[in-house]
Design a protein around this motif. Structure first.
Motif, mmCIF file in Angstrom:
data_model
loop_
_atom_site.group_PDB
_atom_site.id
_atom_site.type_symbol
_atom_site.label_atom_id
_atom_site.label_comp_id
_atom_site.label_asym_id
_atom_site.label_seq_id
_atom_site.Cartn_x
_atom_site.Cartn_y
_atom_site.Cartn_z
ATOM 1 N N SER A 259 0.818 -1.207 0.000
ATOM 2 C CA SER A 259 0.000 0.000 0.000
ATOM 3 C C SER A 259 0.854 1.261 0.000
ATOM 4 O O SER A 259 0.561 2.224 -0.725
ATOM 5 C CB SER A 259 -0.927 -0.010 1.218
ATOM 6 N N ARG A 263 0.805 1.069 -4.069
ATOM 7 C CA ARG A 263 -0.666 1.123 -4.096
ATOM 8 C C ARG A 263 -1.240 0.162 -5.138
ATOM 9 O O ARG A 263 -2.228 0.470 -5.814
ATOM 10 C CB ARG A 263 -1.143 2.551 -4.350
ATOM 11 N N THR A 272 -0.660 -5.834 -7.220
ATOM 12 C CA THR A 272 -1.853 -6.104 -6.416
ATOM 13 C C THR A 272 -1.906 -7.572 -6.037
ATOM 14 O O THR A 272 -1.892 -8.451 -6.901
ATOM 15 C CB THR A 272 -3.131 -5.727 -7.180
ATOM 16 N N TYR A 276 -4.609 -6.937 -0.975
ATOM 17 C CA TYR A 276 -4.796 -5.564 -1.443
ATOM 18 C C TYR A 276 -6.040 -5.465 -2.331
ATOM 19 O O TYR A 276 -6.714 -4.431 -2.335
ATOM 20 C CB TYR A 276 -3.577 -5.090 -2.217
ATOM 21 N N GLN A 277 -6.367 -6.509 -3.066
ATOM 22 C CA GLN A 277 -7.593 -6.497 -3.864
ATOM 23 C C GLN A 277 -8.830 -6.430 -2.975
ATOM 24 O O GLN A 277 -9.811 -5.766 -3.323
ATOM 25 C CB GLN A 277 -7.661 -7.744 -4.752
ATOM 26 N N TYR A 279 -9.036 -4.899 -0.106
ATOM 27 C CA TYR A 279 -9.139 -3.490 0.293
ATOM 28 C C TYR A 279 -9.636 -2.638 -0.871
ATOM 29 O O TYR A 279 -10.521 -1.786 -0.686
ATOM 30 C CB TYR A 279 -7.774 -3.001 0.767
ATOM 31 N N GLN A 280 -9.087 -2.861 -2.045
ATOM 32 C CA GLN A 280 -9.430 -2.055 -3.207
ATOM 33 C C GLN A 280 -10.916 -2.193 -3.562
ATOM 34 O O GLN A 280 -11.611 -1.196 -3.797
ATOM 35 C CB GLN A 280 -8.562 -2.480 -4.398
ATOM 36 N N GLU A 281 -11.407 -3.432 -3.600
ATOM 37 C CA GLU A 281 -12.800 -3.645 -3.980
ATOM 38 C C GLU A 281 -13.770 -3.169 -2.898
ATOM 39 O O GLU A 281 -14.827 -2.628 -3.213
ATOM 40 C CB GLU A 281 -13.035 -5.139 -4.270
ATOM 41 N N PHE A 283 -13.253 -0.878 -0.170
ATOM 42 C CA PHE A 283 -13.251 0.506 0.310
ATOM 43 C C PHE A 283 -13.038 1.539 -0.796
ATOM 44 O O PHE A 283 -13.361 2.701 -0.597
ATOM 45 C CB PHE A 283 -12.169 0.678 1.378
ATOM 46 N N VAL A 284 -12.469 1.140 -1.922
ATOM 47 C CA VAL A 284 -12.251 2.087 -3.020
ATOM 48 C C VAL A 284 -13.359 1.956 -4.057
ATOM 49 O O VAL A 284 -13.993 2.945 -4.437
ATOM 50 C CB VAL A 284 -10.865 1.868 -3.661
ATOM 51 N N ASN A 285 -13.616 0.737 -4.515
ATOM 52 C CA ASN A 285 -14.670 0.513 -5.516
ATOM 53 C C ASN A 285 -16.048 0.344 -4.896
ATOM 54 O O ASN A 285 -17.039 0.182 -5.633
ATOM 55 C CB ASN A 285 -14.336 -0.725 -6.351
ATOM 56 N N GLN A 286 -16.133 0.350 -3.572
ATOM 57 C CA GLN A 286 -17.420 0.249 -2.863
ATOM 58 C C GLN A 286 -18.186 -1.031 -3.219
ATOM 59 O O GLN A 286 -19.401 -1.046 -3.292
ATOM 60 C CB GLN A 286 -18.290 1.471 -3.173
#
Length: 319
Positions: A259, A263, A272, A276-277, A279-281, A283-286
């Motif tokens: 991260s 990132r 990735t 990390y995926q 987290y990405q899906e 909190f970032v992609n909701q």
């Protein structure tokens, strides 16, 4: 004529009814007390496990069958659509490959280097205690702090590696532009940080080995390699199995170094991993439902790997 001495008295017979053996074991009252004491210690831990481990795990599995925006109060059941999407997605194959390469390299790198350093620093060398402390020190540092520091080490413009390579006329790799070099960068950083853990475990195992076996090998004039292969390595197998399980599980779940340093990039999913995926899906992609799917797949994979490792360990002890 002197009188003969009186005969010594016979020993008194044992008290109690002859033929009966005293029963052993705890009385029922003591057993009940032991059960209550065991329950007093076990029940709070079991409650904590259920509340903070097993219940969230079951909730995560339930959410993996839904489509849920993390800001929405409700989730929509969609069956196995998330699983189908993950297993058929090109990005998921890239993420899985990154996870395998990162985890495998981290496990092999930390264990091999840790064993080599433990063998070297187990010898009688000047200043070895100070060197041992230096090797172990990075392990207690925060992963985010290590990631920030190594950003400057790998910087292609003014970093330490760029400066060293420039002195011999070699251009520094584009660590932040090339996905392969970026994955190498985060893996090397993680190995440097966690090398002290495997080093300490192997060093403790070396210091606990049987000295008489080493002396017998010296008497037989065994070579260094033969002594290591026939005498030292068999005594290190329990520590190796322990490290294989713990290092693999820890490496599989690395988030902070990736991260901070990349990132998940470059070029999309260059570094990735599955953690990390998630987290990405989420909190970032909701897409919390899809993130729960990735977490469930990762959990099942780790469970299978751990069961296989434990089975191999049991067979090694039986043989």
């Amino acid at each position: 004529m002197t009188a003969a001495p009186a005969p010594a008295p016979l020993p008194a017979p044992p008290s109690g009814t002859p033929g009966k053996v005293r029963k052993s074991g705890n009385p029922p009252g003591n057993r009940r007390r032991d059960l209550l004491i065991a329950a007093a210690f076990l029940v709070p831990n079991l409650v904590l496990l259920v509340v903070f481990t097993y219940r969230p795990l079951l909730d995560n599995i339930r959410l993996s069958f839904t489509s849920w925006n993390i800001s929405s109060p409700s989730a929509t059941f969609i069956g196995v659509d998330n699983y189908v999407e993950w297993f058929t997605s090109d990005s998921s194959r890239q993420v899985l490959w990154n996870t395998i390469v990162f985890t495998g390299s981290a496990v092999v790198g930390t264990m091999v280097l840790g064993l080599v350093l433990a063998l070297l620093l187990d010898q009688k060398l000047f200043g070895r205690n100070a060197v041992r402390s230096l090797v172990f020190a990075p392990f207690v540092l925060a992963g985010a702090a290590v990631g920030v520091a190594f950003q400057f080490v790998f910087d292609p413009t003014f970093g330490l590696i760029q400066d060293l390579l420039a002195r011999v006329g070699i251009d520094a790799p584009q660590f932040y532009q090339d996905p392969d070099w970026a994955l190498f960068m985060v893996t090397a950083t993680y190995i440097w940080k966690n090398l002290g853990y495997t080093f300490v475990i192997y060093l403790a195992a070396l210091q606990a080995r049987r000295v008489e076996l080493d002396e017998a090998a010296e008497i037989d004039a065994a070579s260094t390699w033969t002594k290591f292969r026939r005498v030292t390595w068999p005594q290190l197998r329990p520590a190796t199995f322990f490290l294989l399980i713990t290092v693999l599980l820890n490496s599989f779940q690395v988030f902070d170094v990736i991260s901070v340093m990349t990132r998940g990039g470059p070029l999309g999913n260059g570094t990735t991993t599955m953690v990390y995926q998630i987290y990405q899906e989420t909190f970032v992609n909701q897409r919390a439902g899809y993130g729960a799917t990735v977490a469930t797949i990762m959990f099942l994979g780790l469970l299978v790997i751990t069961l296989v490792q434990v089975r191999v360990m049991e067979r090694g002890r039986e043989s």
